[in-house]
Design a protein around this motif. Sequence first.
Motif, PDB file in Angstrom:
ATOM      1  N   PHE A  32       0.792  -1.216   0.000  1.00  0.00           N
ATOM      2  CA  PHE A  32       0.000   0.000   0.000  1.00  0.00           C
ATOM      3  C   PHE A  32       0.836   1.284   0.000  1.00  0.00           C
ATOM      4  CE2 PHE A  32      -2.820  -3.216   1.930  1.00  0.00           C
ATOM      5  CZ  PHE A  32      -3.763  -3.251   0.924  1.00  0.00           C
ATOM      6  N   ALA A  33       1.792   1.395   0.844  1.00  0.00           N
ATOM      7  CA  ALA A  33       2.550   2.644   0.945  1.00  0.00           C
ATOM      8  C   ALA A  33       3.656   2.732  -0.109  1.00  0.00           C
ATOM      9  CB  ALA A  33       3.140   2.789   2.336  1.00  0.00           C
ATOM     10  N   TRP A  34       4.504   1.711  -0.178  1.00  0.00           N
ATOM     11  CA  TRP A  34       5.660   1.770  -1.064  1.00  0.00           C
ATOM     12  C   TRP A  34       5.234   1.771  -2.532  1.00  0.00           C
ATOM     13  CZ3 TRP A  34      10.399   3.288  -0.480  1.00  0.00           C
ATOM     14  CH2 TRP A  34      11.350   2.989  -1.458  1.00  0.00           C
ATOM     15  N   LYS A  35       4.375   0.841  -2.918  1.00  0.00           N
ATOM     16  CA  LYS A  35       3.956   0.754  -4.324  1.00  0.00           C
ATOM     17  C   LYS A  35       3.166   1.989  -4.743  1.00  0.00           C
ATOM     18  CE  LYS A  35       4.475  -4.109  -5.050  1.00  0.00           C
ATOM     19  NZ  LYS A  35       3.940  -5.365  -5.521  1.00  0.00           N
ATOM     20  N   THR A  36       2.378   2.534  -3.843  1.00  0.00           N
ATOM     21  CA  THR A  36       1.651   3.768  -4.148  1.00  0.00           C
ATOM     22  C   THR A  36       2.631   4.909  -4.398  1.00  0.00           C
ATOM     23  OG1 THR A  36      -0.248   3.073  -2.843  1.00  0.00           O
ATOM     24  CG2 THR A  36      -0.034   5.433  -3.266  1.00  0.00           C
ATOM     25  N   ALA A  37       3.663   4.999  -3.568  1.00  0.00           N
ATOM     26  CA  ALA A  37       4.680   6.045  -3.743  1.00  0.00           C
ATOM     27  C   ALA A  37       5.409   5.878  -5.074  1.00  0.00           C
ATOM     28  CB  ALA A  37       5.664   6.020  -2.579  1.00  0.00           C
ATOM     29  N   GLU A  39       4.247   4.435  -7.828  1.00  0.00           N
ATOM     30  CA  GLU A  39       3.311   4.803  -8.898  1.00  0.00           C
ATOM     31  C   GLU A  39       3.188   6.314  -9.027  1.00  0.00           C
ATOM     32  OE1 GLU A  39      -0.171   2.677  -7.686  1.00  0.00           O
ATOM     33  OE2 GLU A  39       0.549   0.778  -8.545  1.00  0.00           O
ATOM     34  N   GLU A  40       3.073   7.006  -7.903  1.00  0.00           N
ATOM     35  CA  GLU A  40       2.944   8.468  -7.928  1.00  0.00           C
ATOM     36  C   GLU A  40       4.196   9.139  -8.473  1.00  0.00           C
ATOM     37  OE1 GLU A  40       1.620   9.857  -4.116  1.00  0.00           O
ATOM     38  OE2 GLU A  40      -0.288   8.772  -4.271  1.00  0.00           O
ATOM     39  N   THR A  45       6.461  -0.558 -10.632  1.00  0.00           N
ATOM     40  CA  THR A  45       6.371  -1.291  -9.368  1.00  0.00           C
ATOM     41  C   THR A  45       6.922  -2.703  -9.505  1.00  0.00           C
ATOM     42  OG1 THR A  45       4.104  -1.971  -9.869  1.00  0.00           O
ATOM     43  CG2 THR A  45       4.388   0.028  -8.552  1.00  0.00           C
ATOM     44  N   ALA A  46       7.949  -2.858 -10.316  1.00  0.00           N
ATOM     45  CA  ALA A  46       8.583  -4.158 -10.522  1.00  0.00           C
ATOM     46  C   ALA A  46       9.405  -4.544  -9.294  1.00  0.00           C
ATOM     47  CB  ALA A  46       9.472  -4.108 -11.754  1.00  0.00           C
ATOM     48  N   ARG A  47       9.765  -5.806  -9.238  1.00  0.00           N
ATOM     49  CA  ARG A  47      10.521  -6.348  -8.103  1.00  0.00           C
ATOM     50  C   ARG A  47      11.815  -5.577  -7.845  1.00  0.00           C
ATOM     51  NH1 ARG A  47      14.025 -10.416  -6.164  1.00  0.00           N
ATOM     52  NH2 ARG A  47      13.053 -11.721  -4.592  1.00  0.00           N
ATOM     53  N   GLU A  48      12.495  -5.153  -8.914  1.00  0.00           N
ATOM     54  CA  GLU A  48      13.772  -4.458  -8.723  1.00  0.00           C
ATOM     55  C   GLU A  48      13.614  -3.088  -8.070  1.00  0.00           C
ATOM     56  OE1 GLU A  48      12.555  -3.783 -13.065  1.00  0.00           O
ATOM     57  OE2 GLU A  48      12.738  -5.519 -11.767  1.00  0.00           O
ATOM     58  N   ASN A  49      12.377  -2.602  -7.949  1.00  0.00           N
ATOM     59  CA  ASN A  49      12.116  -1.344  -7.253  1.00  0.00           C
ATOM     60  C   ASN A  49      11.404  -1.571  -5.918  1.00  0.00           C
ATOM     61  OD1 ASN A  49      13.204   0.119  -9.411  1.00  0.00           O
ATOM     62  ND2 ASN A  49      11.248   0.073 -10.486  1.00  0.00           N
TER      63      ASN A  49
END
Length: 121
Positions: A32-37, A39-40, A45-49
């Motif tokens: 929720f927090a990391w992937k949203t950040a 995307e923004e 949002t791949a594994r390497e990120n």
Amino acid sequence: MPWKTPDGSPHSARLVFTRQQTVIVRNEFNRFAWKTALEEAGIPTARENGFHMLRHHFASVLLEDGVSIKAVAEFLGHADPGFTLRTYTHLMPSSEDRMRAAIESAWAKGPADGSSALDVP
């Protein structure tokens, strides 16, 4: 870490990230927090990120700066420094450069007694 030193007794510490003053489960934070950040920010949002890459970055910065494998293992909570070495050795790209610089520095200083390093007794 729940301790002040690896062999010390547990102690309470304030958490950096919380949700309504409770522990955030790692997967929940990542989802929720990391992937949203990401995307923004327009970052895939791949594994390497993934958020876990920050741990790898932390380890690589320490190793790049010459922190010992044993110390990095302790910081990461690894019981076996060999595991840390096997996991992070590829993150030490300047090891050859540091090795050359160390040898060049030693040869530039010369022996403490002023003789040539190539003098044969």
